[in-house]
Scaffold this motif. Structure first.
Motif, mmCIF file in Angstrom:
data_model
loop_
_atom_site.group_PDB
_atom_site.id
_atom_site.type_symbol
_atom_site.label_atom_id
_atom_site.label_comp_id
_atom_site.label_asym_id
_atom_site.label_seq_id
_atom_site.Cartn_x
_atom_site.Cartn_y
_atom_site.Cartn_z
ATOM 1 N N ASP A 1 -26.731 -8.882 50.298
ATOM 2 C CA ASP A 1 -26.489 -7.432 50.378
ATOM 3 C C ASP A 1 -26.193 -6.980 51.789
ATOM 4 O O ASP A 1 -26.085 -7.778 52.687
ATOM 5 N N PHE B 1 -15.196 -12.094 51.845
ATOM 6 C CA PHE B 1 -15.904 -10.983 51.208
ATOM 7 C C PHE B 1 -14.909 -9.914 50.758
ATOM 8 O O PHE B 1 -14.154 -9.375 51.565
ATOM 9 N N TYR B 2 -14.896 -9.639 49.450
ATOM 10 C CA TYR B 2 -14.034 -8.590 48.894
ATOM 11 C C TYR B 2 -14.898 -7.415 48.460
ATOM 12 O O TYR B 2 -15.886 -7.594 47.735
ATOM 13 N N LYS B 3 -14.537 -6.221 48.897
ATOM 14 C CA LYS B 3 -15.306 -5.031 48.556
ATOM 15 C C LYS B 3 -15.326 -4.830 47.038
ATOM 16 O O LYS B 3 -14.349 -5.098 46.348
ATOM 17 N N PHE C 1 -24.008 -12.804 56.459
ATOM 18 C CA PHE C 1 -22.952 -12.464 55.516
ATOM 19 C C PHE C 1 -22.338 -11.111 55.877
ATOM 20 O O PHE C 1 -23.029 -10.186 56.266
ATOM 21 N N LYS C 2 -21.028 -11.019 55.755
ATOM 22 C CA LYS C 2 -20.219 -9.836 56.124
ATOM 23 C C LYS C 2 -20.008 -9.721 57.635
ATOM 24 O O LYS C 2 -19.275 -8.853 58.099
ATOM 25 N N ILE C 3 -20.695 -10.570 58.411
ATOM 26 C CA ILE C 3 -20.502 -10.560 59.874
ATOM 27 C C ILE C 3 -19.733 -11.803 60.294
ATOM 28 O O ILE C 3 -18.756 -11.726 61.032
ATOM 29 N N ASN D 1 -19.998 -8.473 43.850
ATOM 30 C CA ASN D 1 -21.353 -8.887 44.220
ATOM 31 C C ASN D 1 -21.362 -10.389 44.469
ATOM 32 O O ASN D 1 -20.774 -11.160 43.684
ATOM 33 N N TYR D 2 -22.041 -10.781 45.542
ATOM 34 C CA TYR D 2 -22.063 -12.191 45.925
ATOM 35 C C TYR D 2 -23.491 -12.723 45.993
ATOM 36 O O TYR D 2 -24.446 -11.974 46.213
ATOM 37 N N ASP E 1 -19.048 -15.472 43.702
ATOM 38 C CA ASP E 1 -18.999 -14.205 42.974
ATOM 39 C C ASP E 1 -20.054 -14.271 41.863
ATOM 40 O O ASP E 1 -20.072 -15.218 41.076
ATOM 41 N N ASN F 1 -28.134 -14.263 54.492
ATOM 42 C CA ASN F 1 -27.995 -12.848 54.115
ATOM 43 C C ASN F 1 -27.752 -11.973 55.350
ATOM 44 O O ASN F 1 -27.012 -10.988 55.285
#
Length: 282
Positions: A282, A256-258, A215-217, A261-262, A246, A212
């Protein structure tokens, strides 16, 4: 607490409750009850006039006969846990013939592809078994609300889809994962682990928390490599799979697509015991 041991007894009980206008909350189980199950009944207690449990080890959702045979069973213990909880008004404990009057076999369902992801890849037919028993229990118990734990997130999604497609008048409510102090998600299968192995298994939750953070980094491919490295260095543990998907489609993602929710999903074999877990990202 009423103990209802066959379909006829259940039907008579439900009919009386419906005549009184009782709102029914229901959470089916396969027994081997623990605090995670009780969290379902706590949620149900808050929303309903009457709370019903069921205990039935469903033969059609086990791909491995040995797993079915080893599944922990202690009905007297389970009844005592429910009675002592003060959360449940009745427990339904059907025989196989009450659920499968002719032959214990599954119906076939189309869950819009949800059944083909993750668990469905390694356990063909498993979700047909889940759908069959849950639909039959819903038709017998006639609940207004039904409660399922998010630990089995794919199962929760599939039951929601089944209710939608069958147009059943039931609201499906997901209840957050109940964890031990170590973070390990409570599971009936945990009872098959020695205490020291349960403690060691807290690495699963720690890994999800780290995911978590990353994620996104970090790219998903790098996160997967890091997770694999963790379990390559854990004695007696084998990573069966880890993926990020997803939450709506359950399809694995590598990006990651804006607006979507993942959730991270993981399965680890610990001394032959299969442990599953997941976490919203999140």
């Amino acid at each position: 607490m009423e103990v209802l041991k066959n379909k006829k007894t259940l039907q008579d009980f439900i009919e009386r409750q419906k005549e009184m206008g009782k709102r029914i909350g229901f959470a089916p189980t396969m027994g081997a009850l623990h605090k995670g199950h009780l969290s379902l009944y706590e949620a149900a207690r808050a929303d309903n006039d009457l709370v019903i449990s069921s205990i039935f080890v469903n033969p059609t959702q086990f791909n491995n006969p040995e797993d079915l045979e080893k599944y922990p069973r202690d009905i007297n213990r389970d009844i005592l846990i429910l009675e002592n909880s003060g959360l449940v008004d009745a427990v339904y404990i059907p025989e196989v013939v009450d659920i499968y009057p002719e032959k214990a076999e599954s119906q076939h369902y189309d869950f819009d592809g949800l059944e083909n992801e993750m668990e469905g890849k390694s356990r063909p037919g498993h979700f047909d078994g889940v759908g069959t028993v849950v639909e039959e229990l819903f038709r017998q118990v006639k609940p207004d609300n039904a409660y399922f734990g998010e630990k089995d997130f794919q199962q929760l999604a599939i039951i929601k889809k089944m209710v939608e497609k069958k147009k059943l008048p039931i609201k499906i409510i997901g209840v957050p994962i109940y964890r031990a102090e170590s973070g390990l998600a409570l599971s009936s299968r945990n009872q098959r682990l020695h205490e020291d192995r349960r403690d060691a298994s807290k690495v699963i939750y720690k890994t999800l928390k780290k995911v978590n953070e990353l994620f996104k980094i970090n790219p998903v491919s790098e996160i997967k490599e890091k997770v694999q490295d963790v379990f390559d260095n854990q004695k007696g543990m084998q990573l069966e799979y880890f993926l990020i998907a997803d939450e709506e489609t359950l399809k694995e993602t590598d990006f990651f697509y804006k607006g979507k929710n993942y959730r991270a999903f993981i399965v680890v074999i610990v001394d032959g015991v299969r442990l599953i877990d997941n976490m919203h990202l999140d």
